[in-house]
Design a protein around this motif. Structure first.
Motif, PDB file in Angstrom:
ATOM      1  N   GLY A  79       5.590  -5.168  -0.368  1.00 43.32           N
ATOM      2  CA  GLY A  79       5.106  -5.336  -1.683  1.00 43.32           C
ATOM      3  C   GLY A  79       4.045  -6.742  -1.584  1.00 43.32           C
ATOM      4  N   HIS A  80       3.672  -6.839  -2.783  1.00 41.02           N
ATOM      5  CA  HIS A  80       2.923  -7.563  -3.778  1.00 41.02           C
ATOM      6  C   HIS A  80       2.971  -8.526  -4.534  1.00 41.02           C
ATOM      7  CE1 HIS A  80      -0.442  -6.041  -5.457  1.00 41.02           C
ATOM      8  NE2 HIS A  80       0.332  -4.371  -5.225  1.00 41.02           N
ATOM      9  N   TYR A  81       3.331  -9.789  -4.997  1.00 38.75           N
ATOM     10  CA  TYR A  81       2.879 -10.312  -5.904  1.00 38.75           C
ATOM     11  C   TYR A  81       2.152 -11.459  -6.566  1.00 38.75           C
ATOM     12  CZ  TYR A  81       2.806 -14.994  -3.603  1.00 38.75           C
ATOM     13  OH  TYR A  81       2.252 -15.833  -2.163  1.00 38.75           O
ATOM     14  N   GLU A  99      -3.186  -9.289  -1.884  1.00 35.75           N
ATOM     15  CA  GLU A  99      -3.146  -7.839  -1.898  1.00 35.75           C
ATOM     16  C   GLU A  99      -4.202  -7.538  -2.812  1.00 35.75           C
ATOM     17  OE1 GLU A  99      -2.899  -3.348  -2.943  1.00 35.75           O
ATOM     18  OE2 GLU A  99      -3.168  -4.669  -3.859  1.00 35.75           O
ATOM     19  N   GLU A 100      -4.671  -7.514  -4.256  1.00 30.32           N
ATOM     20  CA  GLU A 100      -5.586  -7.069  -4.384  1.00 30.32           C
ATOM     21  C   GLU A 100      -6.750  -8.156  -4.857  1.00 30.32           C
ATOM     22  OE1 GLU A 100      -5.034  -4.771  -6.706  1.00 30.32           O
ATOM     23  OE2 GLU A 100      -2.925  -5.249  -7.118  1.00 30.32           O
ATOM     24  N   SER A 101      -6.494  -8.774  -3.800  1.00 34.52           N
ATOM     25  CA  SER A 101      -8.246  -9.272  -2.987  1.00 34.52           C
ATOM     26  C   SER A 101      -8.172  -8.863  -2.213  1.00 34.52           C
ATOM     27  CB  SER A 101      -7.703 -10.938  -2.935  1.00 34.52           C
ATOM     28  OG  SER A 101      -8.181 -10.692  -4.590  1.00 34.52           O
ATOM     29  N   THR A 161       4.113  -2.296 -13.132  1.00 35.63           N
ATOM     30  CA  THR A 161       4.375  -1.469 -12.252  1.00 35.63           C
ATOM     31  C   THR A 161       3.602  -1.546 -10.967  1.00 35.63           C
ATOM     32  OG1 THR A 161       3.704   0.766 -12.250  1.00 35.63           O
ATOM     33  CG2 THR A 161       2.030   0.071 -12.397  1.00 35.63           C
ATOM     34  N   ASP A 162       2.350  -3.170 -10.998  1.00 35.52           N
ATOM     35  CA  ASP A 162       1.611  -2.893  -9.250  1.00 35.52           C
ATOM     36  C   ASP A 162       1.083  -4.363  -9.257  1.00 35.52           C
ATOM     37  OD1 ASP A 162       0.142  -3.090  -7.485  1.00 35.52           O
ATOM     38  OD2 ASP A 162      -1.930  -2.661  -9.121  1.00 35.52           O
ATOM     39  N   ASP A 163       2.112  -4.944  -8.385  1.00 29.59           N
ATOM     40  CA  ASP A 163       3.408  -4.381  -7.950  1.00 29.59           C
ATOM     41  C   ASP A 163       4.436  -5.316  -7.905  1.00 29.59           C
ATOM     42  OD1 ASP A 163       4.955  -2.496  -5.963  1.00 29.59           O
ATOM     43  OD2 ASP A 163       3.776  -3.812  -4.619  1.00 29.59           O
ATOM     44  N   ALA A 222      -1.703   1.115 -13.503  1.00 32.00           N
ATOM     45  CA  ALA A 222      -1.992  -0.223 -13.134  1.00 32.00           C
ATOM     46  C   ALA A 222      -4.281  -0.625 -12.355  1.00 32.00           C
ATOM     47  CB  ALA A 222      -2.232   0.244 -11.270  1.00 32.00           C
ATOM     48  N   HIS A 223      -4.128  -1.610 -13.021  1.00 33.31           N
ATOM     49  CA  HIS A 223      -5.742  -2.015 -13.155  1.00 33.31           C
ATOM     50  C   HIS A 223      -6.461  -2.277 -14.230  1.00 33.31           C
ATOM     51  CE1 HIS A 223      -5.707  -2.173  -7.787  1.00 33.31           C
ATOM     52  NE2 HIS A 223      -5.068  -2.495  -8.876  1.00 33.31           N
ATOM     53  N   SER A 224      -5.515  -1.817 -15.469  1.00 32.80           N
ATOM     54  CA  SER A 224      -6.495  -1.311 -16.188  1.00 32.80           C
ATOM     55  C   SER A 224      -5.617  -2.405 -17.577  1.00 32.80           C
ATOM     56  CB  SER A 224      -5.764  -0.144 -16.474  1.00 32.80           C
ATOM     57  OG  SER A 224      -6.195   0.920 -18.421  1.00 32.80           O
TER      58      SER A 224
HETATM   59 ZN    ZN Z   1      -3.317  -3.105  -7.250  1.00 33.32          ZN
END
Ligand code: ZN
Ligand code: ZN
Ligand code: ZN
Ligand code: ZN
Lengths: 482, 482
Positions: free
Chosen positions: B103-105, B173-175, B138-140, B451-453
């Motif tokens: 998972g990513h924090y 993760e987001e980067s 929700t992410d993540d 997610a991302h929004s």
């Molecule tokens: Zn994401």
């Protein structure tokens, strides 16, 4: 006494005052009158009052610091005042002609971090390179100081001015001359009543060696094509391939506007352009220019045409279409996998005689809408004109031009080239229409001065000989038939 | 005792702990662990240590905060440390299977000024709307907390875990998951030795009603076309019509890549795509989806296809090409009359079986160069791949998927849809290749979580039933043949 006999001591006095004139320009450059930077607005206002104080010392009267009110949005500070327009008079002899001189005292932004070799707001005098370097040195503080220099030289000589002068110095030129059109309309029959000619010194020689007079400018109609798709930006992994993407539609439509050689592909546009007459064609023969100058200026070898005449005609008297960019799409560095939801393609057409602006708009917008309709996309389009400004062409052989031509020849020893410019100075047309008089563009600086760029300069010779030229113009124009 | 009998008290305990689980998520959301914002890097690190502390309390051991070193350029701070990857073990019984949970924090950026209805980093509990709103819900962070919740429920019940667990929680993760591939390769035979299955909970249901298991992802090859013209940005008044303009060339080439209906026009690309077999075609029949869901998700009526099967196939198993934007052109609001000197068009192709990534690159770059050559422009082109990530497809009927299917059916009362996704989770493929084991994507949230929004949410029911599903998966998988 002939005009030349009068000018002899005037030129000597100007030469003698050179150190003071350079100091005047240095004092002006030191004021950071950047109209595009709200935080520097007090500096712009300060620059307006610097002119007022100089004009007072030089004998101007009826000085009016015209308040143009609050700057309209978009602004950070909703109460930001526009800088004043400096109106003043020198002389009011009904027997004399009246010349309105226009200039602007605001400048483009500049910072040493942009790549300047020296501090942009400290005038650097490079005698060995014949240069005065600093923001505004050529655009447009140099020419404005040139007019003040002319007044000072007359004053010190005790020489009477050959014409009445009205100044109109604005502080918002680099930011769209907000409010100036209205002011000119409002003062046409009052402060500006009786003006016989308008002289604008806010442009440049075509090249670096030969002085010019400018008698034409292209207009500019600026359009945007907005394509609206999804409700928000989407992830191309999830939506790629299943929805109509606005960027796909936009590049399709943009690719239909102009070919790689600059030919406008919108039917009906080229048909509106005035045919080249043999007389006009001949005007280009003597102009000092060739393709190497274009390549030097563009910093590349990307010229479409190789011959002088083709280059100049396409710059001055044929329309062009440039695609400036896209708003709303990913524009940063790196790789973002977005599907932009709403994109706006921006392009403009430079207009020339005898294009009809309203007819052009209709041709462009109809064509864009028709090309989009052919795509059968479910996205929606809205194409519109953002702004327009008409082209301007003057008679280069009228009294004002003739006076400027004689002045230039006397100072520089060569007849000036008669040029047009590809860009616009919208205020030229406003003065011509509102004051119903002729407008002359009489440049001081050279084509490589770097206005709006780093290391902006004016040659010392152009500043001093240019001051002489402005003075001589007034005398030749004053001596011509009223 | 059957698996179901074991799960009965576990589910009750999870239900009972709901307030604590929501508080855990609230604590996590409050930490602004935005990996894309360098100034927030301490918050990302703090979030890593939050997980460490939680894991310690819940009985994990051999916790290693893996240092991935300095973040490579482009960065503002050249000494910026990457956040740690949190490795830990819970259980080490050689008789049990071992599941690696990933998972990513870290989270996407968020600010109330983006349009959020509430503060993005304060979890808002909306019981009446069945929603937990906040960045990362929700992410993540939701799914990662879900795993911690499973551990806590076991601990409080005194229930033995049915498998050994290894955690791999990253903070980048987001980067781009910088450094993670290397870490996985490095630990494949050490920390990660003996892993029987990888479970990733970092994706979403297809829609809002029916749970899914995900067995395929598209890849992504990202390209840019750089067109270089003049030495610096130019004024379109002066240069429009006399030089080759990079933007004109670029829109021409971009318009050749894909048609308005998403068909890729680059010869040879579509020929590489695996044919649809009758068996595969049948898989789509039962999936719960229709065009109204696509329209709802895109916030528009811009769907290219109307049938469920066509939409899903084009999202999951056909390639797509999206044009993301242009770097270097005018991209602001308003009207700037620049001719951009150097522009870079960005686009990507989503890849699917059996496309060969290297062959695709050659087809794309050769085509782009050939189309540019046809233009006969004097500008220069450089087209290149920026990054690529391969597609991934798993066997959806292996032991891990079967366990997840049973778990989902038990919790939600319905067999999950077997879905693929259009986007990429590149780490799936890395785990599969490096650990030579199967990977399962077991989502917790719904397709409309945002997610991302703005206003990102997870449904309370998904958070709690999702926690049950993760727990049940471990038990079914542990009970299956080793
Ligand atoms: Zn994401
Ligand atoms: Zn200017
Ligand atoms: Zn300017
Ligand atoms: Zn994620």
């Amino acid at each position: 006494m002939s005009v030349e006999e009068t000018l002899n001591p005037l030129f000597k006095k100007i030469q003698e005052l050179k150190p003071q004139f350079i100091q005047r320009l240095a004092d002006a450059v030191a004021i950071k009158s950047v109209s595009g930077d709200e935080t520097l607005r007090p500096e712009v206002v300060k620059m307006g009052y610097f002119l007022k104080s100089e004009l007072e010392k030089l004998g101007a009267y009826d000085i009016q610091m015209k308040d143009l009110g609050i700057q309209p949005p978009p602004v950070d500070n909703p109460k930001l005042n526009l800088p004043p327009v400096v109106l003043s008079r020198i002389g009011n002899d009904p027997a004399k002609k009246t010349v309105l001189i226009y200039g602007h005292y605001d400048v483009q932004p500049a910072g040493i971090e942009d790549g300047w070799d020296t501090e942009p707001f400290e005038l650097v005098v490079k005698e060995d390179e014949d240069k005065l370097v600093g923001r505004g040195s050529t655009d447009d503080k140099g020419p404005v100081m040139g007019w003040l220099n002319v007044l000072q030289a007359h004053k010190e000589l005790g020489l009477e001015l050959p014409v009445n002068i009205i100044t109109c110095f604005e502080g918002m030129e680099e930011s769209g001359s907000i409010g100036l059109d209205d002011l000119i309309a409002q003062e046409a029959e009052t402060y500006f009543k009786g003006v016989d000619a308008v002289c604008i010194s806010d442009n440049y020689w075509l090249g670096t060696k030969k002085p010019v007079l400018t008698y034409g400018l292209r207009g500019c109609n600026y359009y945007q094509i907005i394509i609206n798709g999804p409700g928000a930006d989407l992830h191309s992994g999830i939506f790629g391939g299943v929805i109509h993407e606005p960027m796909t539609d936009l590049v399709n439509v943009l690719s239909k506007l102009v070919d790689v050689n600059g030919n406008i592909l919108i039917p009906g546009v080229n048909e509106m352009v005035a045919k080249v007459t043999p007389e006009e064609s001949k005007l280009y023969d003597d102009i000092d220019f060739d393709v190497t100058e274009l390549n030097l200026a563009s910093g590349s070898d990307t010229a479409i045409y190789q011959s002088k005449k083709e280059i100049l005609m396409h710059r001055w008297r044929f329309p062009s279409l440039s695609i400036h960019g896209v708003e709303g799409a990913f524009s940063g560095a790196g790789a973002k996998t977005v599907i932009p939801a709403k994109v706006s393609g921006k392009f403009s057409i430079r207009t020339v005689p005898d294009m009809d602006s309203a007819k052009l708009d209709k041709l462009v917008l109809d064509f864009v809408n028709a090309e989009f309709a052919k795509l059968n996309s479910k996205n929606t389009i809205h194409a519109e004109l953002i702004h327009d400004g008409d082209y301007w062409v003057s008679d280069p052989f009228n009294e004002s031009f003739t006076a400027a031509s004689k002045a230039t020849e006397l100072v520089w020893g060569v007849k000036p080239d008669l040029t047009r410019e590809g860009g616009s100075i919208p205020i030229s047309l406003t003065f011509e229409k509102q004051l119903k008089t002729s407008v002359l563009l009489l440049p001081m600086g050279r084509g490589n001065d770097g206005a709006h760029s780093i290391n902006e300069k004016v040659n010392i010779s152009n500043y001093i000989e240019g001051t002489k030229t402005l003075g001589a113009y007034l005398h030749y124009f004053g001596a011509s038939q009223k």
